[in-house]
Design a protein around this motif. Structure first.
Motif, PDB file in Angstrom:
ATOM      1  N   ASN A  61      12.883 -34.199  26.657  1.00  7.97           N
ATOM      2  CA  ASN A  61      12.082 -32.982  26.551  1.00  7.97           C
ATOM      3  C   ASN A  61      12.931 -31.758  26.899  1.00  7.97           C
ATOM      4  OD1 ASN A  61      11.457 -34.657  29.203  1.00  7.97           O
ATOM      5  ND2 ASN A  61      11.675 -32.494  29.768  1.00  7.97           N
ATOM      6  N   GLU A  84       4.916 -27.445  15.635  1.00  8.23           N
ATOM      7  CA  GLU A  84       6.010 -28.124  16.337  1.00  8.23           C
ATOM      8  C   GLU A  84       6.369 -29.390  15.559  1.00  8.23           C
ATOM      9  OE1 GLU A  84       6.944 -28.945  20.894  1.00  8.23           O
ATOM     10  OE2 GLU A  84       5.269 -30.206  20.222  1.00  8.23           O
ATOM     11  N   GLY A  86       8.252 -32.754  16.217  1.00  9.31           N
ATOM     12  CA  GLY A  86       8.835 -33.573  17.290  1.00  9.31           C
ATOM     13  C   GLY A  86       8.089 -33.356  18.592  1.00  9.31           C
ATOM     14  N   LEU A  88       7.172 -35.901  21.148  1.00 13.88           N
ATOM     15  CA  LEU A  88       7.466 -36.775  22.292  1.00 13.88           C
ATOM     16  C   LEU A  88       6.199 -36.878  23.160  1.00 13.88           C
ATOM     17  CD1 LEU A  88       9.875 -38.440  23.450  1.00 13.88           C
ATOM     18  CD2 LEU A  88      10.446 -36.461  24.873  1.00 13.88           C
ATOM     19  N   TYR A  91       5.479 -32.335  26.278  1.00 15.23           N
ATOM     20  CA  TYR A  91       5.910 -31.380  27.309  1.00 15.23           C
ATOM     21  C   TYR A  91       6.120 -29.983  26.711  1.00 15.23           C
ATOM     22  CZ  TYR A  91       8.571 -29.237  31.111  1.00 15.23           C
ATOM     23  OH  TYR A  91       9.007 -28.387  32.093  1.00 15.23           O
ATOM     24  N   SER A  92       6.939 -29.883  25.673  1.00 17.49           N
ATOM     25  CA  SER A  92       7.120 -28.570  25.030  1.00 17.49           C
ATOM     26  C   SER A  92       5.824 -28.115  24.378  1.00 17.49           C
ATOM     27  CB  SER A  92       8.258 -28.612  24.009  1.00 17.49           C
ATOM     28  OG  SER A  92       8.053 -29.637  23.050  1.00 17.49           O
ATOM     29  N   GLU A 110       4.554 -35.964  15.080  1.00 16.68           N
ATOM     30  CA  GLU A 110       5.274 -37.018  15.799  1.00 16.68           C
ATOM     31  C   GLU A 110       5.190 -38.320  15.004  1.00 16.68           C
ATOM     32  OE1 GLU A 110       7.299 -37.367  18.603  1.00 16.68           O
ATOM     33  OE2 GLU A 110       7.363 -39.403  17.803  1.00 16.68           O
ATOM     34  N   ASP A 112       5.992 -41.360  16.108  1.00 17.21           N
ATOM     35  CA  ASP A 112       5.718 -42.551  16.927  1.00 17.21           C
ATOM     36  C   ASP A 112       4.293 -42.484  17.498  1.00 17.21           C
ATOM     37  OD1 ASP A 112       7.636 -44.321  19.428  1.00 17.21           O
ATOM     38  OD2 ASP A 112       5.463 -44.275  19.197  1.00 17.21           O
ATOM     39  N   ARG A 115       3.998 -42.353  21.379  1.00 12.44           N
ATOM     40  CA  ARG A 115       4.343 -41.039  21.923  1.00 12.44           C
ATOM     41  C   ARG A 115       3.211 -40.041  21.665  1.00 12.44           C
ATOM     42  NH1 ARG A 115      10.914 -40.783  20.713  1.00 12.44           N
ATOM     43  NH2 ARG A 115      11.310 -42.699  21.908  1.00 12.44           N
ATOM     44  N   GLY A 137       3.054 -39.365  12.036  1.00  7.04           N
ATOM     45  CA  GLY A 137       3.675 -39.713  10.756  1.00  7.04           C
ATOM     46  C   GLY A 137       5.014 -39.037  10.627  1.00  7.04           C
ATOM     47  N   ALA A 139       7.683 -36.405   9.805  1.00  4.53           N
ATOM     48  CA  ALA A 139       7.492 -34.953   9.791  1.00  4.53           C
ATOM     49  C   ALA A 139       7.491 -34.393   8.372  1.00  4.53           C
ATOM     50  CB  ALA A 139       8.597 -34.291  10.624  1.00  4.53           C
ATOM     51  N   PHE A 158       8.670 -24.704  16.239  1.00  3.41           N
ATOM     52  CA  PHE A 158       9.736 -25.302  17.054  1.00  3.41           C
ATOM     53  C   PHE A 158      10.139 -26.610  16.391  1.00  3.41           C
ATOM     54  CE2 PHE A 158      10.860 -27.762  21.112  1.00  3.41           C
ATOM     55  CZ  PHE A 158      12.164 -27.284  21.121  1.00  3.41           C
ATOM     56  N   ASP A 160      12.273 -29.897  16.581  1.00  2.00           N
ATOM     57  CA  ASP A 160      12.913 -30.693  17.637  1.00  2.00           C
ATOM     58  C   ASP A 160      12.678 -32.185  17.388  1.00  2.00           C
ATOM     59  OD1 ASP A 160      14.285 -31.207  20.014  1.00  2.00           O
ATOM     60  OD2 ASP A 160      12.503 -30.930  21.265  1.00  2.00           O
ATOM     61  N   ALA A 161      12.905 -32.638  16.167  1.00  2.00           N
ATOM     62  CA  ALA A 161      12.721 -34.059  15.853  1.00  2.00           C
ATOM     63  C   ALA A 161      14.083 -34.670  15.511  1.00  2.00           C
ATOM     64  CB  ALA A 161      11.709 -34.222  14.723  1.00  2.00           C
ATOM     65  N   ASP A 162      14.140 -35.561  14.521  1.00  2.00           N
ATOM     66  CA  ASP A 162      15.426 -36.122  14.116  1.00  2.00           C
ATOM     67  C   ASP A 162      16.271 -35.005  13.507  1.00  2.00           C
ATOM     68  OD1 ASP A 162      13.380 -36.307  11.961  1.00  2.00           O
ATOM     69  OD2 ASP A 162      15.142 -36.828  10.780  1.00  2.00           O
ATOM     70  N   TYR A 169      13.102 -29.603   7.372  1.00  2.00           N
ATOM     71  CA  TYR A 169      12.008 -29.142   8.225  1.00  2.00           C
ATOM     72  C   TYR A 169      11.966 -27.609   8.244  1.00  2.00           C
ATOM     73  CZ  TYR A 169      12.260 -33.995   9.829  1.00  2.00           C
ATOM     74  OH  TYR A 169      12.311 -35.367   9.892  1.00  2.00           O
TER      75      TYR A 169
HETATM   76  N1  SAH Z   1       9.756 -31.403  21.670  1.00  2.00           N
HETATM   77  C1  SAH Z   1       9.744 -32.452  22.681  1.00  2.00           C
HETATM   78  C2  SAH Z   1      10.902 -33.409  22.506  1.00  2.00           C
HETATM   79  C3  SAH Z   1      10.947 -34.064  21.159  1.00  2.00           C
HETATM   80  S1  SAH Z   1      12.089 -35.421  21.117  1.00  2.00           S
HETATM   81  C4  SAH Z   1       9.839 -31.798  24.060  1.00  2.00           C
HETATM   82  O1  SAH Z   1      10.718 -30.957  24.250  1.00  2.00           O
HETATM   83  O2  SAH Z   1       9.040 -32.130  24.945  1.00  2.00           O
HETATM   84  C5  SAH Z   1      12.089 -35.750  19.411  1.00  2.00           C
HETATM   85  C6  SAH Z   1      10.821 -36.442  18.900  1.00  2.00           C
HETATM   86  O3  SAH Z   1      10.879 -36.439  17.474  1.00  2.00           O
HETATM   87  C7  SAH Z   1      10.715 -37.901  19.324  1.00  2.00           C
HETATM   88  O4  SAH Z   1       9.512 -38.138  19.993  1.00  2.00           O
HETATM   89  C8  SAH Z   1      10.772 -38.688  18.027  1.00  2.00           C
HETATM   90  O5  SAH Z   1       9.919 -39.823  17.977  1.00  2.00           O
HETATM   91  C9  SAH Z   1      10.308 -37.643  17.018  1.00  2.00           C
HETATM   92  N2  SAH Z   1      10.789 -37.906  15.647  1.00  2.00           N
HETATM   93  C10 SAH Z   1      11.955 -38.447  15.260  1.00  2.00           C
HETATM   94  N3  SAH Z   1      12.021 -38.528  13.922  1.00  2.00           N
HETATM   95  C11 SAH Z   1      10.866 -38.027  13.450  1.00  2.00           C
HETATM   96  C12 SAH Z   1      10.318 -37.845  12.143  1.00  2.00           C
HETATM   97  N4  SAH Z   1      11.001 -38.187  11.046  1.00  2.00           N
HETATM   98  N5  SAH Z   1       9.099 -37.310  12.033  1.00  2.00           N
HETATM   99  C13 SAH Z   1       8.402 -36.930  13.137  1.00  2.00           C
HETATM  100  N6  SAH Z   1       8.857 -37.078  14.390  1.00  2.00           N
HETATM  101  C14 SAH Z   1      10.068 -37.619  14.552  1.00  2.00           C
END
Ligand code: SAH
Ligand code: DHB
Ligand code: MG
Length: 245
Positions: A61, A84, A86, A88, A91-92, A110, A112, A115, A137, A139, A158, A160-162, A169
């Motif tokens: 995070n 947003e 990503g 997780l 937290y963000s 997200e 997962d 998560r 699903g 992103a 924001f 913040d994923a893969d 994105y």
């Molecule tokens: N923004 C969060 C941290 C995100 S970590 C924070 O700061 O609190 C990155 C997240 O992106 C992970 O939970 C991961 O499962 C997710 N992620 C990875 N690939 C993804 C995709 N293709 N689509 C959606 N989410 C994805």
């Protein structure tokens, strides 16, 4: 003395910091000072990190001061809708959702489901569940669906994923923006690895492709800054949308 707002140090460095590693202790100390001085204790944010830990989520995070920076940016652009990529453990997302007025909306994507479930509970506990939608699903599918639905425009996004997906994105985030929207992308320096043009690391290639496409994209203007702190040596790219097209 109020209890220090918590930030969770990762068990292992997120990236190989090389030489810069020798300064990590001081970066941590300075972040503790900054956050301890400027932030208030926050049980809901602490709980989000505790439940994330308990569920075995990785400690990737944003830092508290990065979260608050996102929140201040959202408030500065008068955000009513925030996107947003990503989530997780949310937290963000909590930082961002708290920037919204009561009738505002955060959509967070997200892949997962576990998560997403942790995040859902954390957002509810933080009192912002009513203005937050966690979508499970990939992103790219989520962004396409939002566009199809005519969602937005989002005032701040924001990303913040893969990191492989960054360029796509941001492309969709621009389409879902209005003139004046901001897009912030996390993890764009990666302990300096970003300068390696021959890198085969898909995350580095993803960041470099993002910057190449941004530089050629007349819809936006962008810059990036390096950061050091409790999250090591990394950086943020900030994109201002001029004309979403
Ligand atoms: N923004 C969060 C941290 C995100 S970590 C924070 O700061 O609190 C990155 C997240 O992106 C992970 O939970 C991961 O499962 C997710 N992620 C990875 N690939 C993804 C995709 N293709 N689509 C959606 N989410 C994805
Ligand atoms: C990673 C991802 C992040 O979003 C982050 O802030 C730090 C590390 C990772 O995938 O290693
Ligand atoms: Mg990140």
């Amino acid at each position: 003395m109020p209890r220090q707002p918590r930030s969770r140090p990762a068990e292992t460095p997120l990236f190989d910091l090389g030489e810069a590693d020798t300064h990590q202790g001081r970066w941590d100390e300075v972040d503790r000072y900054l956050v301890g001085t400027l932030h208030q204790p926050d049980p809901a944010l602490d709980a989000a990190l505790d439940t994330s830990d308990a569920a075995g989520l990785p400690a990737i995070n944003v830092a508290p001061n990065q979260g608050k920076l996102l929140q201040l940016l959202a408030r500065a652009v008068g955000a009513r809708r925030i996107l947003e990529v990503g989530t997780l453990g949310g937290y963000s997302s909590i930082w961002l959702a708290r920037a919204l007025p009561p009738d505002g909306e955060l959509v967070t994507l997200e892949i997962d489901p576990v998560r997403a479930e942790v995040a859902r509970a954390n957002l509810d506990r933080a009192g912002v569940g009513d203005r937050t939608e966690v979508r499970v699903g990939p992103a790219l599918e989520g962004l396409r669906a939002l566009h199809r639905e005519g969602a937005g425009p989002f005032d701040l996004t924001f990303v913040d994923a893969d990191k492989e997906g960054n360029a796509d994105y941001v492309d969709w985030a621009v389409r879902l923006s209005r003139p004046g929207s901001l897009i912030v992308v996390d993890n764009v320096v990666r302990a300096g690895a970003v300068v390696d043009e021959a890198s085969t690391d898909p995350r580095v290639r993803g960041v470099r492709r993002l910057h190449d496409t941004l530089a050629a994209d007349a819809r936006v203007t962008a810059t990036a800054i390096q950061t050091v702190g409790s999250k090591g040596w990394d950086g943020l790219t900030v994109v201002l949308v001029l004309d979403p097209g």
